[in-house]
Design a protein around this motif. Sequence first.
Motif, PDB file in Angstrom:
ATOM      1  N   GLU A  36       2.889  -0.937 -11.654  1.00  0.00           N
ATOM      2  CA  GLU A  36       3.377  -2.312 -11.687  1.00  0.00           C
ATOM      3  C   GLU A  36       2.291  -3.349 -11.457  1.00  0.00           C
ATOM      4  OE1 GLU A  36       6.513  -2.171  -8.810  1.00  0.00           O
ATOM      5  OE2 GLU A  36       7.969  -1.401 -10.273  1.00  0.00           O
ATOM      6  N   LYS A  37       1.132  -2.917 -10.972  1.00  0.00           N
ATOM      7  CA  LYS A  37       0.035  -3.854 -10.744  1.00  0.00           C
ATOM      8  C   LYS A  37      -1.279  -3.103 -10.886  1.00  0.00           C
ATOM      9  CE  LYS A  37       0.675  -3.362  -5.704  1.00  0.00           C
ATOM     10  NZ  LYS A  37       1.805  -2.415  -5.846  1.00  0.00           N
ATOM     11  N   PRO A  38      -2.376  -3.813 -11.123  1.00  0.00           N
ATOM     12  CA  PRO A  38      -3.665  -3.137 -11.316  1.00  0.00           C
ATOM     13  C   PRO A  38      -4.037  -2.202 -10.175  1.00  0.00           C
ATOM     14  CG  PRO A  38      -3.836  -5.430 -11.968  1.00  0.00           C
ATOM     15  CD  PRO A  38      -2.475  -5.272 -11.344  1.00  0.00           C
ATOM     16  N   GLU A  39      -3.632  -2.548  -8.951  1.00  0.00           N
ATOM     17  CA  GLU A  39      -3.970  -1.704  -7.805  1.00  0.00           C
ATOM     18  C   GLU A  39      -3.324  -0.320  -7.907  1.00  0.00           C
ATOM     19  OE1 GLU A  39      -4.721  -5.848  -6.894  1.00  0.00           O
ATOM     20  OE2 GLU A  39      -2.897  -4.830  -7.611  1.00  0.00           O
ATOM     21  N   ASP A  40      -2.145  -0.242  -8.524  1.00  0.00           N
ATOM     22  CA  ASP A  40      -1.494   1.057  -8.702  1.00  0.00           C
ATOM     23  C   ASP A  40      -2.341   1.968  -9.589  1.00  0.00           C
ATOM     24  OD1 ASP A  40       0.639   0.105  -7.213  1.00  0.00           O
ATOM     25  OD2 ASP A  40       1.809  -0.474  -8.973  1.00  0.00           O
ATOM     26  N   LYS A  45      -6.703   6.287 -10.177  1.00  0.00           N
ATOM     27  CA  LYS A  45      -8.075   6.536 -10.619  1.00  0.00           C
ATOM     28  C   LYS A  45      -8.944   7.016  -9.453  1.00  0.00           C
ATOM     29  CE  LYS A  45     -12.158   4.024 -12.243  1.00  0.00           C
ATOM     30  NZ  LYS A  45     -12.714   2.694 -12.579  1.00  0.00           N
ATOM     31  N   ASN A  46      -8.833   6.345  -8.324  1.00  0.00           N
ATOM     32  CA  ASN A  46      -9.720   6.637  -7.195  1.00  0.00           C
ATOM     33  C   ASN A  46      -9.389   7.946  -6.486  1.00  0.00           C
ATOM     34  OD1 ASN A  46     -11.121   4.252  -7.657  1.00  0.00           O
ATOM     35  ND2 ASN A  46      -9.815   3.054  -6.270  1.00  0.00           N
ATOM     36  N   ASP A  47      -8.119   8.377  -6.542  1.00  0.00           N
ATOM     37  CA  ASP A  47      -7.786   9.637  -5.868  1.00  0.00           C
ATOM     38  C   ASP A  47      -7.966  10.852  -6.778  1.00  0.00           C
ATOM     39  OD1 ASP A  47      -5.549   9.842  -7.509  1.00  0.00           O
ATOM     40  OD2 ASP A  47      -4.105   9.313  -5.957  1.00  0.00           O
ATOM     41  N   GLN A  54      -7.143   7.242 -17.402  1.00  0.00           N
ATOM     42  CA  GLN A  54      -6.152   6.553 -18.217  1.00  0.00           C
ATOM     43  C   GLN A  54      -4.829   7.300 -18.162  1.00  0.00           C
ATOM     44  OE1 GLN A  54      -8.458   6.545 -21.782  1.00  0.00           O
ATOM     45  NE2 GLN A  54      -7.813   8.582 -22.431  1.00  0.00           N
ATOM     46  N   VAL A  55      -3.768   6.594 -18.470  1.00  0.00           N
ATOM     47  CA  VAL A  55      -2.425   7.164 -18.483  1.00  0.00           C
ATOM     48  C   VAL A  55      -1.954   7.258 -19.928  1.00  0.00           C
ATOM     49  CG1 VAL A  55      -1.804   6.378 -16.180  1.00  0.00           C
ATOM     50  CG2 VAL A  55      -1.482   4.827 -18.105  1.00  0.00           C
TER      51      VAL A  55
END
Length: 267
Positions: A36-40, A45-47, A54-55
């Motif tokens: 729902e937001k770039p942080e999601d 990506k980071n984990d 990419q999804v």
Amino acid sequence: MAGKPTLHYFNGRGRMECIRWLLAAAGVEFEEKFIEKPEDLDKLKNDGSLMFQQVPMVEIDGMKLVQTRAILNYIATKYNLYGKDMKERALIDMYSEGVADLGEMIMHFPLCPPAEKDAKLTLIREKTTNRYLPAFENVLKSHGQDYLVGNKLSRADIHLVELLYYVEELDPRLLANFPLLKKGVGFPLPWLEPIQRGWVAAEDSRGSRSRSEWEGKGLGERQAGCMVQGQNRGSTSVLGFQKAVPDLAEPLPKTSSNPGYLVSEHH
């Protein structure tokens, strides 16, 4: 016992929709975690959840699968929707790739610049009626069976029915000369019901129509509404993510009919 598959994608159709259809046809319940937001997207990506950053991504059987075709192949194999031998699998792949070719054109159409939409729509109509639908109609006519391969439901049938709904929403007249294919649109398919409920719920949550208004629409129009709404929700839309997280926007080939980017994989 393994839990339900979990789907990670935006709250729209895009490249996850064919995966939803295949799981529904296999009778598999699944959960969705919408980005729902770039942080999601950054978190995935980071984990290390996104191998190629990419999804779509699907958590299933202890794996975190990415790349749409790899996900579809695994689901089809696991749930016996991929033919009985190598020859049937080759046919299923061939038909599925043909579906994907036309499906890509239709999926990219809403991203087309306004000045190019008429020409793009004309091209899609021409390819639909002169190349792709005649090919599938002839396959069904050649063996007189209800399914494309082996007289049994396979992923090719599921992808084709999905495509036919997209064609119907684009222009119902395009199906007029294909009676065998036309049977697939409007035919009661029990495994399609969860997807239909998802369309209704998604549109209800956006508040643009009441449930009674939404359920009164044709099936194709419901899908069209979900697609348009899913691509016009500010920072959570495809183009919104492109601006907010440009390094995660996988480029599509630059052509006159496809000048943009999708925040998803591209094949």
